[in-house]
Design a protein around this motif. Sequence first.
Motif, mmCIF file in Angstrom:
data_model
loop_
_atom_site.group_PDB
_atom_site.id
_atom_site.type_symbol
_atom_site.label_atom_id
_atom_site.label_comp_id
_atom_site.label_asym_id
_atom_site.label_seq_id
_atom_site.Cartn_x
_atom_site.Cartn_y
_atom_site.Cartn_z
ATOM 1 N N HIS A 50 0.785 -1.236 0.000
ATOM 2 C CA HIS A 50 0.000 0.000 0.000
ATOM 3 C C HIS A 50 0.820 1.290 0.000
ATOM 4 O O HIS A 50 0.243 2.369 0.138
ATOM 5 C CB HIS A 50 -1.003 0.046 1.163
ATOM 6 C CG HIS A 50 -1.844 -1.181 1.288
ATOM 7 N ND1 HIS A 50 -2.738 -1.571 0.319
ATOM 8 C CD2 HIS A 50 -1.901 -2.120 2.256
ATOM 9 C CE1 HIS A 50 -3.325 -2.690 0.686
ATOM 10 N NE2 HIS A 50 -2.832 -3.054 1.862
ATOM 11 N N LYS A 65 -0.056 6.568 0.845
ATOM 12 C CA LYS A 65 -0.596 5.216 0.670
ATOM 13 C C LYS A 65 -1.469 5.165 -0.583
ATOM 14 O O LYS A 65 -2.057 6.166 -0.993
ATOM 15 C CB LYS A 65 -1.389 4.789 1.898
ATOM 16 C CG LYS A 65 -2.652 5.600 2.174
ATOM 17 C CD LYS A 65 -3.321 5.121 3.452
ATOM 18 C CE LYS A 65 -4.523 5.952 3.800
ATOM 19 N NZ LYS A 65 -5.723 5.609 3.069
ATOM 20 N N GLY A 68 -6.086 1.315 1.626
ATOM 21 C CA GLY A 68 -5.964 0.758 2.968
ATOM 22 C C GLY A 68 -6.156 1.822 4.039
ATOM 23 O O GLY A 68 -6.387 2.988 3.753
ATOM 24 N N ASP A 69 -6.049 1.385 5.273
ATOM 25 C CA ASP A 69 -6.269 2.236 6.431
ATOM 26 C C ASP A 69 -4.946 2.464 7.149
ATOM 27 O O ASP A 69 -4.176 1.522 7.363
ATOM 28 C CB ASP A 69 -7.276 1.539 7.356
ATOM 29 C CG ASP A 69 -7.705 2.381 8.528
ATOM 30 O OD1 ASP A 69 -7.159 3.487 8.710
ATOM 31 O OD2 ASP A 69 -8.588 1.934 9.273
ATOM 32 N N TRP A 70 -4.675 3.695 7.544
ATOM 33 C CA TRP A 70 -3.420 4.007 8.229
ATOM 34 C C TRP A 70 -3.231 3.167 9.481
ATOM 35 O O TRP A 70 -2.110 2.872 9.869
ATOM 36 C CB TRP A 70 -3.327 5.496 8.563
ATOM 37 C CG TRP A 70 -2.826 6.304 7.402
ATOM 38 C CD1 TRP A 70 -3.487 7.276 6.725
ATOM 39 C CD2 TRP A 70 -1.532 6.208 6.781
ATOM 40 N NE1 TRP A 70 -2.701 7.783 5.719
ATOM 41 C CE2 TRP A 70 -1.493 7.145 5.735
ATOM 42 C CE3 TRP A 70 -0.418 5.405 7.008
ATOM 43 C CZ2 TRP A 70 -0.381 7.306 4.918
ATOM 44 C CZ3 TRP A 70 0.688 5.568 6.190
ATOM 45 C CH2 TRP A 70 0.702 6.508 5.158
ATOM 46 N N GLN A 71 -4.305 2.775 10.142
ATOM 47 C CA GLN A 71 -4.170 1.957 11.352
ATOM 48 C C GLN A 71 -3.473 0.640 11.057
ATOM 49 O O GLN A 71 -2.757 0.116 11.900
ATOM 50 C CB GLN A 71 -5.525 1.705 12.003
ATOM 51 C CG GLN A 71 -6.065 2.923 12.709
ATOM 52 C CD GLN A 71 -7.334 2.585 13.478
ATOM 53 O OE1 GLN A 71 -8.184 1.853 12.991
ATOM 54 N NE2 GLN A 71 -7.443 3.127 14.681
ATOM 55 N N GLN A 72 -3.660 0.086 9.855
ATOM 56 C CA GLN A 72 -3.003 -1.156 9.479
ATOM 57 C C GLN A 72 -1.626 -0.899 8.851
ATOM 58 O O GLN A 72 -0.713 -1.699 9.001
ATOM 59 C CB GLN A 72 -3.848 -1.945 8.473
ATOM 60 C CG GLN A 72 -4.949 -2.769 9.115
ATOM 61 C CD GLN A 72 -6.129 -1.916 9.559
ATOM 62 O OE1 GLN A 72 -6.582 -1.042 8.834
ATOM 63 N NE2 GLN A 72 -6.617 -2.166 10.761
ATOM 64 N N ILE A 73 -1.462 0.195 8.144
ATOM 65 C CA ILE A 73 -0.227 0.475 7.402
ATOM 66 C C ILE A 73 0.856 1.090 8.289
ATOM 67 O O ILE A 73 2.038 0.764 8.166
ATOM 68 C CB ILE A 73 -0.541 1.416 6.213
ATOM 69 C CG1 ILE A 73 -1.557 0.758 5.276
ATOM 70 C CG2 ILE A 73 0.727 1.802 5.465
ATOM 71 C CD1 ILE A 73 -2.164 1.710 4.257
ATOM 72 N N LYS A 74 0.457 1.969 9.183
ATOM 73 C CA LYS A 74 1.402 2.739 9.999
ATOM 74 C C LYS A 74 2.417 1.878 10.768
ATOM 75 O O LYS A 74 3.610 2.197 10.755
ATOM 76 C CB LYS A 74 0.614 3.641 10.950
ATOM 77 C CG LYS A 74 1.438 4.593 11.757
ATOM 78 C CD LYS A 74 0.486 5.494 12.563
ATOM 79 C CE LYS A 74 1.160 6.168 13.700
ATOM 80 N NZ LYS A 74 0.223 6.991 14.477
ATOM 81 N N PRO A 75 2.022 0.775 11.418
ATOM 82 C CA PRO A 75 3.021 -0.008 12.162
ATOM 83 C C PRO A 75 4.153 -0.545 11.274
ATOM 84 O O PRO A 75 5.316 -0.525 11.672
ATOM 85 C CB PRO A 75 2.210 -1.148 12.778
ATOM 86 C CG PRO A 75 0.824 -0.605 12.875
ATOM 87 C CD PRO A 75 0.665 0.285 11.669
ATOM 88 N N SER A 76 3.829 -0.997 10.070
ATOM 89 C CA SER A 76 4.879 -1.524 9.200
ATOM 90 C C SER A 76 5.777 -0.407 8.675
ATOM 91 O O SER A 76 6.986 -0.591 8.527
ATOM 92 C CB SER A 76 4.290 -2.350 8.048
ATOM 93 O OG SER A 76 3.404 -1.589 7.281
#
Length: 186
Positions: A50, A65, A68-76
Amino acid sequence: MFIQTEATPNPATMKFLPGKPVLNDRTLDMPTREAATQSPLAERLFGLPHVGGVMLGPDFISVTKTDGDWQQIKPSVLGAIMEHFMSGAPVLAESATVAASGDDEFFDPADAETVATIKDLIETRVRPAVAGDGGDITFRGYKEGIVYLHMKGACSGCPSSTATLKHGIQNLLRHFVPDVQEVRPM
């Protein structure tokens, strides 16, 4: 290492602050995976799902991005940035060249004084504010009262960019430089 994040006016872009210099006094916009070959850090980020764009600034990294959603992308993204800086790898590849501001500018030499004033205003008043939102803006040219600017990073796809150019920057430049009639993106 602690990395802060900030929202930007463009909901598809997030600004990451690693707490250390990233690219000194320059910016480098890499809107595609192909452009990211200039930077091991950007290549690492483009390897994540993403990620559709990366911009490196003096002390920040903006990531755009694709979906997708930043909540899922941000940690990686946080993990990739942290791993990169902890590895000691360079931000730029040795073969990378970051264009100096001033490359490919156009203006009549008779307008040099006006252009100098415009550039000073952009450097001292506009760029710091735009960098605060994870973007950058550079002078490209001046012709017949029209200032041409290039917006990068979070600013390039931001829905507010037209308003920023027309109402913010254009009004500022007109106030200090009466010869300016309009500001256009390039």
